[in-house]
Design a protein around this motif. Structure first.
Motif, short mmCIF file in Angstrom:
data_model
loop_
_atom_site.label_atom_id
_atom_site.label_comp_id
_atom_site.label_asym_id
_atom_site.label_seq_id
_atom_site.Cartn_x
_atom_site.Cartn_y
_atom_site.Cartn_z
N ILE A 16 0.84 -1.20 0.00
CA ILE A 16 0.00 0.00 0.00
C ILE A 16 0.88 1.25 0.00
CG2 ILE A 16 -1.72 1.31 1.32
CD1 ILE A 16 -2.67 -1.37 2.48
N CYS A 55 -5.50 -5.71 1.27
CA CYS A 55 -6.08 -5.10 0.07
C CYS A 55 -7.60 -5.02 0.20
CB CYS A 55 -5.71 -5.93 -1.16
SG CYS A 55 -3.93 -6.03 -1.48
N ASP A 103 -9.02 -0.36 -5.04
CA ASP A 103 -7.65 0.03 -4.69
C ASP A 103 -6.96 0.59 -5.93
OD1 ASP A 103 -8.33 -0.97 -2.24
OD2 ASP A 103 -6.72 -2.40 -2.08
N CYS A 158 -4.03 -1.13 -2.14
CA CYS A 158 -2.93 -1.92 -2.69
C CYS A 158 -2.64 -1.53 -4.14
CB CYS A 158 -3.27 -3.41 -2.63
SG CYS A 158 -3.18 -4.10 -0.96
#
Length: 215
Positions: A71, A82, A96, A183
């Motif tokens: 991340i 995630c 993400d 992520c």
């Protein structure tokens, strides 16, 4: 007569001695059983699944993605879980920094859609099977010598295109991961520093499928 009596006496003596030894053996064996610590068998701890699954019931779309990853947070990279940032808009899905899917209503074929974009015969494409879509192609890249208008190519950052139930699904990578949170795609990680995530060999198009809405 005396010899017979002596033989009987000797036999009785031997039997008595045998009984004594047998009793002593049983006593020792029982004590060992009582005092023996039971053996503890340790079973291996089940390894948790390294995957999560994003499901969109409206479109019957499922994508498997990593449970853990890297991340980008406050100008640094850390390992974390995630699936923290999900944006489901009218015609776009973003999870993400892993994938972005643009959804366009379209009754024609993928080839016809590419013609409208000005991308037909401009790209090397590969058919995708087993995704549950009516049509699906992987975008390899621009053909050698392909020409396009000023600006970005029409399929810039596009990984694959799917056709299902009157919609076109355009799967894109996210190169600017600093701005979205969550992520990042393993493909843009440092392959040496984060080798364990590279080993997952995760790619959106390898983990995307359409399922029957009735399931």
């Amino acid at each position: 007569m005396q010899r017979g009596f002596t033989g009987i006496f000797l036999l009785i003596w031997l039997l008595g001695l045998l009984v004594i030894f047998a009793g002593f053996y049983i006593y020792i064996k029982d004590n060992r059983t009582v005092n023996q610590t039971p053996e503890v068998v340790l079973l291996p701890t089940p390894t948790p699944s390294p995957w999560k699954v994003y499901t969109n019931d409206k479109y019957g779309l499922q994508i498997r993605y990593p449970l853990l990853g890297v991340i980008h947070e406050k100008d640094r990279y850390i390992e974390g879980e995630c699936g923290q940032v999900l944006k489901e808009q009218k015609n776009e899905i973003i999870l993400d920094n892993l994938f972005k899917i643009k959804i366009v209503g379209w009754q024609g074929t993928i080839a016809e859609y590419l013609t409208v974009l000005g991308a037909k015969n401009q790209y090397d494409l590969e058919l995708l099977d087993n995704a549950g879509a009516e049509e699906a192609v992987k975008v390899i890249g621009l053909k050698k010598g392909a020409e396009y208008a000023v600006g970005y190519p029409p399929l810039v950052y596009v990984q694959a295109i799917y056709k299902k139930n009157g919609n076109i699904f355009i799967v894109k990578s996210i190169p600017f991961h600093q701005t979205l949170g969550g992520c990042i795609d393993p493909a843009v990680m440092d392959p040496v520093k984060y080798a364990k995530f590279q080993d997952q060999e995760w790619k959106t198009i390898n983990n995307l499928k359409f399922v029957d809405l009735a399931e």
